[in-house]
Design a protein around this motif. Structure first.
Motif, mmCIF file in Angstrom:
data_model
loop_
_atom_site.group_PDB
_atom_site.id
_atom_site.type_symbol
_atom_site.label_atom_id
_atom_site.label_comp_id
_atom_site.label_asym_id
_atom_site.label_seq_id
_atom_site.Cartn_x
_atom_site.Cartn_y
_atom_site.Cartn_z
ATOM 1 N N GLY A 198 0.991 -0.997 0.222
ATOM 2 C CA GLY A 198 -0.096 -0.086 -0.109
ATOM 3 C C GLY A 198 0.865 1.386 0.002
ATOM 4 O O GLY A 198 2.047 1.089 -0.065
ATOM 5 N N PHE A 199 0.307 2.419 0.062
ATOM 6 C CA PHE A 199 0.772 3.840 0.086
ATOM 7 C C PHE A 199 0.453 4.419 1.581
ATOM 8 O O PHE A 199 -0.583 4.277 1.914
ATOM 9 C CB PHE A 199 0.445 4.627 -1.139
ATOM 10 N N ILE A 200 1.722 4.865 2.134
ATOM 11 C CA ILE A 200 1.289 5.582 3.359
ATOM 12 C C ILE A 200 0.587 6.950 3.164
ATOM 13 O O ILE A 200 1.080 7.809 2.104
ATOM 14 C CB ILE A 200 2.552 5.932 4.235
ATOM 15 N N LEU A 201 -0.523 7.077 3.624
ATOM 16 C CA LEU A 201 -1.228 8.550 3.458
ATOM 17 C C LEU A 201 -0.960 9.486 4.667
ATOM 18 O O LEU A 201 -0.744 10.704 4.316
ATOM 19 C CB LEU A 201 -2.770 8.275 3.358
ATOM 20 N N SER A 202 -0.766 9.010 5.985
ATOM 21 C CA SER A 202 -0.583 9.839 6.849
ATOM 22 C C SER A 202 -0.207 8.880 8.120
ATOM 23 O O SER A 202 -0.380 7.868 7.964
ATOM 24 C CB SER A 202 -1.776 10.664 7.168
ATOM 25 N N TYR A 203 0.659 9.504 9.041
ATOM 26 C CA TYR A 203 0.864 8.843 10.298
ATOM 27 C C TYR A 203 0.824 9.769 11.438
ATOM 28 O O TYR A 203 0.854 10.742 11.368
ATOM 29 C CB TYR A 203 2.083 8.181 10.128
ATOM 30 N N ARG A 237 -4.839 -1.647 -2.282
ATOM 31 C CA ARG A 237 -5.435 -1.932 -3.684
ATOM 32 C C ARG A 237 -6.963 -2.570 -3.190
ATOM 33 O O ARG A 237 -7.817 -2.303 -3.853
ATOM 34 C CB ARG A 237 -4.606 -2.330 -4.623
ATOM 35 N N GLU A 238 -6.730 -3.586 -2.338
ATOM 36 C CA GLU A 238 -7.971 -4.359 -2.033
ATOM 37 C C GLU A 238 -8.806 -4.029 -0.982
ATOM 38 O O GLU A 238 -10.000 -4.348 -1.134
ATOM 39 C CB GLU A 238 -7.285 -5.908 -1.793
ATOM 40 N N ASN A 239 -8.307 -3.303 -0.300
ATOM 41 C CA ASN A 239 -9.271 -2.937 1.029
ATOM 42 C C ASN A 239 -9.259 -1.438 1.118
ATOM 43 O O ASN A 239 -10.092 -1.069 2.106
ATOM 44 C CB ASN A 239 -8.386 -3.349 2.418
ATOM 45 N N GLY A 240 -8.789 -0.577 0.231
ATOM 46 C CA GLY A 240 -9.062 1.046 0.363
ATOM 47 C C GLY A 240 -7.947 1.368 1.510
ATOM 48 O O GLY A 240 -6.991 0.923 1.723
ATOM 49 N N ILE A 241 -8.668 2.361 2.171
ATOM 50 C CA ILE A 241 -7.886 3.154 3.178
ATOM 51 C C ILE A 241 -8.180 2.382 4.675
ATOM 52 O O ILE A 241 -9.275 2.106 5.027
ATOM 53 C CB ILE A 241 -8.224 4.632 3.454
ATOM 54 N N GLU A 242 -6.877 1.952 5.066
ATOM 55 C CA GLU A 242 -6.957 1.069 6.393
ATOM 56 C C GLU A 242 -6.007 1.885 7.288
ATOM 57 O O GLU A 242 -5.069 2.257 7.079
ATOM 58 C CB GLU A 242 -6.800 -0.309 6.272
ATOM 59 N N SER A 243 -6.282 1.682 8.641
ATOM 60 C CA SER A 243 -5.428 2.249 9.829
ATOM 61 C C SER A 243 -4.564 1.145 10.478
ATOM 62 O O SER A 243 -5.358 -0.173 10.522
ATOM 63 C CB SER A 243 -6.189 2.812 10.906
ATOM 64 N N TYR A 244 -3.292 1.284 10.793
ATOM 65 C CA TYR A 244 -2.606 0.149 11.483
ATOM 66 C C TYR A 244 -1.778 0.856 12.631
ATOM 67 O O TYR A 244 -1.661 2.091 12.850
ATOM 68 C CB TYR A 244 -1.520 -0.501 10.570
ATOM 69 N N PHE A 245 -1.302 -0.221 13.549
ATOM 70 C CA PHE A 245 -0.425 0.456 14.517
ATOM 71 C C PHE A 245 1.104 -0.209 14.206
ATOM 72 O O PHE A 245 1.288 -1.484 13.971
ATOM 73 C CB PHE A 245 -0.967 -0.125 15.929
ATOM 74 N N ILE A 246 1.999 0.589 14.335
ATOM 75 C CA ILE A 246 3.170 0.200 14.285
ATOM 76 C C ILE A 246 4.154 0.501 15.630
ATOM 77 O O ILE A 246 4.057 1.529 16.163
ATOM 78 C CB ILE A 246 4.086 0.898 13.107
ATOM 79 N N LYS A 247 4.504 -0.482 16.326
ATOM 80 C CA LYS A 247 5.281 -0.562 17.734
ATOM 81 C C LYS A 247 6.747 -0.076 17.496
ATOM 82 O O LYS A 247 7.368 -0.911 16.472
ATOM 83 C CB LYS A 247 4.952 -1.805 18.346
ATOM 84 N N ASN A 248 7.030 0.641 18.153
ATOM 85 C CA ASN A 248 8.626 1.043 18.250
ATOM 86 C C ASN A 248 9.041 1.564 17.203
ATOM 87 O O ASN A 248 10.390 1.366 16.885
ATOM 88 C CB ASN A 248 9.224 -0.221 18.888
ATOM 89 N N ILE A 249 8.393 2.102 16.122
ATOM 90 C CA ILE A 249 9.114 2.473 15.010
ATOM 91 C C ILE A 249 10.035 3.803 15.368
ATOM 92 O O ILE A 249 10.947 4.104 14.513
ATOM 93 C CB ILE A 249 7.994 3.146 13.858
ATOM 94 N N TYR A 250 9.717 4.358 16.123
ATOM 95 C CA TYR A 250 10.582 5.732 16.639
ATOM 96 C C TYR A 250 11.451 5.532 17.366
ATOM 97 O O TYR A 250 12.409 6.205 17.804
ATOM 98 C CB TYR A 250 9.650 6.958 17.274
ATOM 99 N N ILE A 288 -11.364 9.433 -1.184
ATOM 100 C CA ILE A 288 -11.591 8.016 -1.198
ATOM 101 C C ILE A 288 -12.233 7.627 0.094
ATOM 102 O O ILE A 288 -11.359 7.703 1.387
ATOM 103 C CB ILE A 288 -10.178 7.267 -1.548
ATOM 104 N N PRO A 289 -13.300 7.255 0.194
ATOM 105 C CA PRO A 289 -13.833 6.832 1.522
ATOM 106 C C PRO A 289 -13.007 5.848 2.185
ATOM 107 O O PRO A 289 -12.635 4.958 1.534
ATOM 108 C CB PRO A 289 -15.459 6.291 1.008
ATOM 109 N N TYR A 290 -13.053 5.877 3.678
ATOM 110 C CA TYR A 290 -12.424 4.837 4.340
ATOM 111 C C TYR A 290 -12.994 3.384 4.181
ATOM 112 O O TYR A 290 -14.159 3.388 4.139
ATOM 113 C CB TYR A 290 -12.563 5.085 5.905
ATOM 114 N N GLY A 291 -11.931 2.455 4.008
ATOM 115 C CA GLY A 291 -12.281 0.992 3.747
ATOM 116 C C GLY A 291 -12.991 0.586 2.585
ATOM 117 O O GLY A 291 -13.328 -0.536 2.239
ATOM 118 N N GLU A 292 -12.880 1.562 1.767
ATOM 119 C CA GLU A 292 -13.656 1.178 0.268
ATOM 120 C C GLU A 292 -12.434 0.756 -0.687
ATOM 121 O O GLU A 292 -11.699 1.846 -1.330
ATOM 122 C CB GLU A 292 -14.320 2.370 -0.258
ATOM 123 N N PRO A 293 -12.549 -0.178 -1.168
ATOM 124 C CA PRO A 293 -11.621 -0.588 -2.223
ATOM 125 C C PRO A 293 -11.752 0.262 -3.411
ATOM 126 O O PRO A 293 -12.862 0.451 -4.323
ATOM 127 C CB PRO A 293 -11.792 -2.090 -2.547
#
Length: 225
Positions: A7-12, A27-40, A103-108
């Motif tokens: 995917g493409f990162i839109l914001s963080y 591509r398959e799921n549209g816009i989704e949110s995730y958690f990344i631990k200890n990235i900083y 693009i609506p959230y979660g819309e492929p």
């Protein structure tokens, strides 16, 4: 359960100093949110991946509580060879913010995803941002109505022979007439015209797309171009 995605990162958003919540366009799921631990964490060399429109391949594990967590991340081929500069970064920031708004959230939406991929491949072309923003606007159903008339009406997206508050002059109208053609990508434009066209596209979206507001990053791009 773990899944591998791209995917493409839109914001963080930084979370608890060392982690982040990331919004990704897939591509398959549209816009989704995730958690990344200890990235900083200081020793984590992958924090540079958190950049608007960075293409990533990642593995995520489902969580019974809260967001799915990204456990593995790498830069995808779609953006691996990109030249990162102040101008390119500002353009990618605007494109990412634009996608998040239209693009609506979660819309492929595979077609918009493919257009973004093409945009990244053609980022070095002079007018790639305006060209692909228009392609996305057109796909969403708000393409311009091209005709042989002289002046372009920036509110209604039509050409007309009558000048009004919303019409452009003949020179800029002729440039807009070419925006749907691949020749536009490398058309020699003044920076003032390039900025004006992006402003026109954003204003046009404000008239036609519900709840659309100009991206905050637009002002940054105006100052850099």
């Amino acid at each position: 359960m773990t899944v591998t995605k791209s995917g493409f990162i839109l914001s963080y958003l930084k979370y608890n100093d060392v982690s982040a919540i990331v919004k990704i366009f897939e591509r398959e799921n549209g816009i989704e949110s995730y958690f990344i631990k200890n990235i900083y964490l200081r020793q984590n060399k992958k924090k540079s991946y958190l950049s608007p429109l960075m293409g990533i391949d990642f593995t995520a594990s489902e969580s019974q509580k809260g967001l799915p967590q990204i456990t593995k991340i790498s830069v995808s081929d779609s953006t691996k060879e990109l030249e990162y500069s102040i101008i390119n970064n500002a353009q990618m920031m605007l494109a990412a913010e634009f996608i998040a708004k239209v693009i609506p959230y979660g819309e492929p939406n595979g077609i918009v995803y493919d257009l973004l991929s093409e945009y990244c491949k053609n980022l070095s072309q002079n007018n790639a941002l305006a060209f692909y923003l228009y392609k996305i606007i057109k796909y969403l159903g708000y393409g311009f109505d091209f005709s042989d008339a002289v002046y372009f009406d920036t509110k209604n997206g039509i050409f007309t022979n009558e000048s009004s508050t919303f019409t452009l002059g003949e020179e800029l109208s002729q440039i807009i007439r070419s925006i749907d053609d691949f020749s536009f990508l490398n058309m020699g434009l003044k920076n003032t015209h390039r900025k004006k066209i992006i402003d026109i596209l954003m204003d046009y979206c404000g008239h036609h797309i519900a709840d659309f507001t100009s991206p905050k990053s637009l002002e940054i791009l105006r100052q850099i171009l």
